[in-house]
Design a protein around this motif. Structure first.
Motif, PDB file in Angstrom:
ATOM      1  N   VAL A   1      37.173   4.910 -62.262  1.00 37.66           N
ATOM      2  CA  VAL A   1      37.893   3.925 -63.076  1.00 37.66           C
ATOM      3  C   VAL A   1      37.482   2.528 -62.644  1.00 37.66           C
ATOM      4  N   THR A   2      37.916   1.543 -63.414  1.00 33.71           N
ATOM      5  CA  THR A   2      37.611   0.149 -63.104  1.00 33.71           C
ATOM      6  C   THR A   2      38.758  -0.457 -62.308  1.00 33.71           C
TER       7      THR A   2
ATOM      8  N   GLY B   1      37.515  -5.718 -61.847  1.00 33.54           N
ATOM      9  CA  GLY B   1      36.597  -5.429 -62.943  1.00 33.54           C
ATOM     10  C   GLY B   1      35.363  -4.674 -62.515  1.00 33.54           C
ATOM     11  N   ILE B   2      35.355  -4.158 -61.282  1.00 33.93           N
ATOM     12  CA  ILE B   2      34.205  -3.407 -60.761  1.00 33.93           C
ATOM     13  C   ILE B   2      34.502  -1.922 -60.896  1.00 33.93           C
TER      14      ILE B   2
ATOM     15  N   GLN C   1      40.914  -3.804 -55.430  1.00 33.62           N
ATOM     16  CA  GLN C   1      39.633  -4.141 -54.832  1.00 33.62           C
ATOM     17  C   GLN C   1      39.639  -5.536 -54.214  1.00 33.62           C
ATOM     18  N   PHE C   2      38.864  -5.679 -53.153  1.00 30.89           N
ATOM     19  CA  PHE C   2      38.667  -6.998 -52.548  1.00 30.89           C
ATOM     20  C   PHE C   2      37.330  -6.978 -51.812  1.00 30.89           C
ATOM     21  N   ILE C   3      36.728  -8.145 -51.755  1.00 31.72           N
ATOM     22  CA  ILE C   3      35.390  -8.287 -51.183  1.00 31.72           C
ATOM     23  C   ILE C   3      35.497  -8.734 -49.728  1.00 31.72           C
ATOM     24  N   VAL C   4      34.682  -8.095 -48.878  1.00 31.81           N
ATOM     25  CA  VAL C   4      34.600  -8.450 -47.463  1.00 31.81           C
ATOM     26  C   VAL C   4      33.232  -9.045 -47.205  1.00 31.81           C
ATOM     27  N   ALA C   5      33.185 -10.076 -46.409  1.00 33.99           N
ATOM     28  CA  ALA C   5      31.929 -10.771 -46.135  1.00 33.99           C
ATOM     29  C   ALA C   5      30.877  -9.820 -45.568  1.00 33.99           C
TER      30      ALA C   5
ATOM     31  N   VAL D   1      29.254  -7.457 -47.144  1.00 35.17           N
ATOM     32  CA  VAL D   1      29.233  -6.121 -47.743  1.00 35.17           C
ATOM     33  C   VAL D   1      29.103  -6.258 -49.253  1.00 35.17           C
ATOM     34  N   ARG D   2      28.176  -5.487 -49.842  1.00 39.05           N
ATOM     35  CA  ARG D   2      27.943  -5.591 -51.274  1.00 39.05           C
ATOM     36  C   ARG D   2      29.035  -4.883 -52.065  1.00 39.05           C
ATOM     37  N   GLN D   3      29.394  -3.660 -51.677  1.00 40.67           N
ATOM     38  CA  GLN D   3      30.407  -2.898 -52.397  1.00 40.67           C
ATOM     39  C   GLN D   3      31.803  -3.333 -51.960  1.00 40.67           C
TER      40      GLN D   3
END
Length: 292
Positions: free
Chosen positions: A173-174, A178-179, A256-260, A262-264
């Motif tokens: 799922v998304t 939005g990823i 979801q959240f982005i960690v420095a 890391v691409r995914q």
């Protein structure tokens, strides 16, 4: 944020709870049966190897015994043949009564030689029959064990098919960024399948409302609100010394959240919302690939 509930919300009545309990028990039983069948297969294969080794030893022993017996009989026959030839030579050279005695001796030796030859033939035939019977018994036992192995293989293949079907039921799922997410588990059984696949790191979440955040993996998570009736919750996530609030999220929605570095994205999936408590998991990339 939409009120759409991704995946399957927790059961709200007795029938649904019973259905999920039966499904969970069935999958666990399937996994246990798969492990048991695997060890049964290994045990049957070990038995087959032992039977083959034992029969091979018996056949070798019978052949060795046959060779010894045949050699002894051959020596006896050779000795009697030599004596017979000597007696016949004496008979041809003797005269009168001596010739009669020599002829009688030769006939006695000829009779003994015939008996010895027949005994040798029978001994060899008996040894051959015994070896043939042992080989036939070995073939029968090997055939039986192979049949049993085939049955166990069929059971293992069936169990594997059921596990593969369970894994195929997992959904992509998304997430809230939005990823498109990886496979999302909606219960502990599916989470076990994801862990077995080994594509990402998974950390269990069993979080209650506290004043201080709790470390899960390499991030800090704090439960701020849990709405059991609406199956929604609010989290505060701290990663890379940056605090982010994930507000009014739904059950089975990839947060979801982005960690420095890391691409995914990291993902939090909550499968169950109770009063002041949430249950789910944190999913992180196994390979840390820097973002470009």
């Amino acid at each position: 944020m939409s009120d759409v509930n991704y995946g399957y919300p927790p059961p709200q009545d007795g029938a649904s709870k019973q259905k999920f309990a039966i499904l969970f028990g069935a999958v666990i039983a399937l996994l246990v049966a798969n492990v048991v069948l695997y060890f049964q297969l290994e045990n049957v294969r070990e038995q087959l190897a032992k039977v083959q080794d034992g029969m091979a030893g018996e056949v070798a022993s019978l052949r060795e015994s046959s060779a010894v017996t045949a050699e002894a009989q051959r020596r006896t026959v050779d000795s009697l043949r030599d004596q017979l030839d000597g007696a016949r030579r004496q008979a041809s050279m003797a005269a009168g009564q001596a010739k009669v005695d020599a002829t009688k001796r030769a006939e006695e030796l000829a009779a003994k030689l015939q008996v010895a030859q027949e005994s040798q033939r029978k001994a060899v035939q008996d040894e051959f029959t015994a070896v043939k019977a042992a080989a036939a018994a070995t073939d029968t036992k090997v055939s039986e064990v192979r049949t049993e192995v085939g049955k166990v293989d069929t059971k293992v293949d069936s169990a594997k098919s059921e596990i593969d079907k369970t894994i195929s039921d997992l959904k992509r799922v998304t997430g809230d960024l939005g990823i498109t997410s990886g496979l999302v588990a909606t219960n502990s059984t599916e989470l076990g399948m994801l862990k077995a696949l080994g594509e990402r790191n998974y950390f269990d979440i069993n979080l209650t409302k506290t004043k201080q955040p709790v470390r899960i993996g390499d991030i800090l998570v704090k439960l701020k609100k849990a709405d059991q009736k609406r199956n929604r919750y609010t989290l505060e996530v701290t990663a890379d010394d940056k605090r982010t609030e994930k507000k009014d999220k739904t059950v089975n929605e990839p947060v979801q959240f982005i960690v420095a570095g890391v691409r995914q994205p990291y993902e939090i999936v909550i499968n169950e919302v109770n009063k002041d408590k949430i249950v789910g998991y944190l999913s992180t990339p196994k390979v840390r690939e820097p973002r470009k």
